[in-house]
Scaffold this active site. Structure first.
Site, PDB file in Angstrom:
ATOM      1  N   GLY A  20       0.801  -1.219   0.000  1.00 21.93           N
ATOM      2  CA  GLY A  20       0.000   0.000   0.000  1.00 21.93           C
ATOM      3  C   GLY A  20       0.833   1.267   0.000  1.00 21.93           C
TER       4      GLY A  20
ATOM      5  CB  ALA B  21       6.409   6.937 -13.970  1.00 23.62           C
ATOM      6  CB  THR B  22      11.805   6.054 -11.479  1.00 23.77           C
ATOM      7  OG1 THR B  22      11.222   5.082 -10.583  1.00 23.77           O
ATOM      8  CG2 THR B  22      11.806   7.411 -10.817  1.00 23.77           C
TER       9      THR B  22
ATOM     10  CG  HIS C   3       0.658   2.569 -10.016  1.00 25.78           C
ATOM     11  ND1 HIS C   3       1.393   3.131  -9.015  1.00 25.78           N
ATOM     12  CD2 HIS C   3       0.685   1.229  -9.790  1.00 25.78           C
ATOM     13  CE1 HIS C   3       1.866   2.180  -8.211  1.00 25.78           C
ATOM     14  NE2 HIS C   3       1.447   1.026  -8.675  1.00 25.78           N
ATOM     15  NE  ARG C   4       0.584   5.502 -17.672  1.00 27.02           N
ATOM     16  CZ  ARG C   4       1.078   5.051 -18.820  1.00 27.02           C
ATOM     17  NH1 ARG C   4       0.317   4.328 -19.634  1.00 27.02           N
ATOM     18  NH2 ARG C   4       2.326   5.339 -19.156  1.00 27.02           N
TER      19      ARG C   4
ATOM     20  NE  ARG D 298      -3.027   3.830  -6.633  1.00 25.52           N
ATOM     21  CZ  ARG D 298      -2.351   2.694  -6.522  1.00 25.52           C
ATOM     22  NH1 ARG D 298      -2.955   1.548  -6.728  1.00 25.52           N
ATOM     23  NH2 ARG D 298      -1.069   2.704  -6.191  1.00 25.52           N
ATOM     24  NE  ARG D 299      -0.364   8.828 -12.224  1.00 27.20           N
ATOM     25  CZ  ARG D 299       0.291   7.821 -12.801  1.00 27.20           C
ATOM     26  NH1 ARG D 299       0.714   6.810 -12.074  1.00 27.20           N
ATOM     27  NH2 ARG D 299       0.506   7.826 -14.101  1.00 27.20           N
TER      28      ARG D 299
ATOM     29  CD  GLU E 181       8.256  15.938 -16.283  1.00 24.29           C
ATOM     30  OE1 GLU E 181       9.449  15.535 -16.254  1.00 24.29           O
ATOM     31  OE2 GLU E 181       7.926  17.130 -16.280  1.00 24.29           O
TER      32      GLU E 181
ATOM     33  CG  ASP F 209       5.537   4.864  -7.107  1.00 18.90           C
ATOM     34  OD1 ASP F 209       6.411   4.044  -6.753  1.00 18.90           O
ATOM     35  OD2 ASP F 209       4.317   4.643  -7.035  1.00 18.90           O
TER      36      ASP F 209
END
Length: 422
Positions: A257, A276-277, A294-295, A297-298, A305, A324
């Site tokens: 989480g 985003a690394t 991830h995308r 829920r943003r 970037e 992240d």
């Protein structure tokens, strides 16, 4: 302007009747909350809590001076209990305004969900914004023209001499559903309706978040606070020292989480840059599914970037950064300095990596931006079988430690629970 919160809970209250969840079971004492209701200067009542007269008495207040009762919930909202002697509750039509004989002015704001929001200006010029549960201002707050006529109500009359165009500065206090609609707070910040001097109060609190320390920790991360039912505040008085950190590190294992916690800490801020690394991997469907999760829920207002070049981002001024994650940054950096080969590691890879880490930590130390970073916590028991695996474990531990040294807040997520380490 004086504000008494007769209730601060969700429409069903907290604990909810007949609910046996762990969060309701823990909601006792100051964490038990009746349905939200606000008493302004003893003369204006916004929404009704069950047993309002008794709630006012417990707060050391009286409803005897109330001249106007306004409703904010949708028409099919909770049942009303109107004590004898109170004026009949009314709802001000959107974009219309009323003036009370007490000197208060109330404007109804259009929302993006059913219900009505109210801007209250006191005789002293102090300003209060109150929003119902699950709602945010529609469009740009405060910029919608006023209606053609005044709303009716006890002591109400027209008022048309106030400027209407644009956001005329921040509110003194904003009372809203911070936990349910953090994007509403972000929108208010974006247009300047909420500033560092604004006291942001969370209301409509239900059992979606555990009461007690966890509730207050989440609100503090959003630059907001909750107070017990019956609290009386002087609008415009200092709310105490701010607790909003500029740099936060969120650690955790796989699926603990940690990313969700990091995103939650910035949900109430506008224009966040999500760094985003990990990049994209077209030949890895599982990785693509993780990125898509991830995308989705943003917030749509966030910008992404994909880069590992973190130093320029940290050195530039701008909106908050969510990085992240650091473990993927380290993986990419170790690739670039050829740290996986034992011979190359000894011949200069170790030195090159140390220089990259030092540059990143130095940029974090001097950054003017609000930063939340995510990293994996590894090496808690299993020893990697290869020298390269042990090298990555050790270097990630060192990176996390150095990064944490520069952060005001450090959290460890375990089973979806965020444990503050600092």
């Amino acid at each position: 302007m004086e504000l008494t919160l007769l209730g601060t809970g969700a429409p069903a209250g907290l604990p909810e009747p007949d609910c046996r969840c762990a969060r309701c079971a823990a909601a006792s004492g100051p964490e038990a909350r009746a349905a939200t209701s606000l008493l302004v200067d003893g003369t204006l009542l916004l929404d009704l809590t069950p047993g309002p007269a008794l709630a006012a008495a417990r707060a050391g207040q009286s409803l005897g001076g109330v001249r106007q009762v306004l409703l904010s919930h949708p028409h099919d909202g909770p049942a009303l209990e109107v004590p004898a002697g109170l004026p009949s509750p009314v709802r001000v039509p959107d974009r219309q305004e009323l003036a009370l004989i007490s000197g208060h002015r109330v404007r109804a704001l259009a929302l993006d969900a059913p219900g009505t929001g109210y801007r209250v200006t006191g005789p002293d010029g102090r300003r209060l914004l109150y929003l119902p549960p699950g709602a945010a201002p529609a469009g740009t707050p405060l910029s919608t023209p006023v209606g053609t006529g005044p709303a009716t109500g006890s002591g109400a009359g027209p008022h048309t001499d106030e400027p209407r165009d644009g956001v005329d500065g921040p509110y003194d206090v904003v009372v809203l559903d911070v936990l349910g609609r953090p994007d509403a707070l972000a929108r208010l910040r974006e247009v300047g309706a909420v500033a560092a001097t604004t006291d942001v109060l969370a209301v409509h609190i239900g059992h979606d978040v555990p009461p007690g320390p966890e509730l207050h920790r989440r609100l503090a991360a959003a630059g907001a606070r909750a107070v017990p039912d019956g609290t009386t505040l002087t609008v415009g008085a200092p709310a105490g020292p701010g607790t909003l950190p500029r740099r936060t590190l969120v650690l955790g294992g796989a699926r603990s989480g940690k990313s969700l916690e990091a995103e939650r800490r910035l949900a109430a801020f506008p224009g966040v840059v999500y760094v985003a690394t990990g990049g994209s991997r077209d030949d890895d469907p599982d990785w693509g599914a993780r990125v898509a999760e991830h995308r989705e829920r943003r917030p749509a207002t966030w910008r992404t970037e994909e880069t590992c070049d973190l130093v320029p981002l940290l050195d530039s001024d701008g909106p908050p950064l969510l990085i992240d994650c650091l473990s993927l940054w380290l993986t990419r950096t170790m690739d670039e300095v050829e740290a996986w080969d034992d011979t190359l590691w000894e011949r200069g890879g170790a030195t090159a990596l140390a220089e990259r880490v030092s540059a990143l930590v130095a940029a974090l130390r001097r950054t003017p931006r609000h930063v939340v970073a995510v990293s994996n916590e590894v090496g808690s028991g299993v020893v990697p079988a290869t020298p390269a695996g042990r090298r990555f474990r050790d270097e990630l531990g060192r990176l996390n430690s150095r990064f944490a040294d520069e952060c005001e807040h450090v959290l460890l997520t375990v089973a979806g629970v965020a444990l503050p380490l600092r």
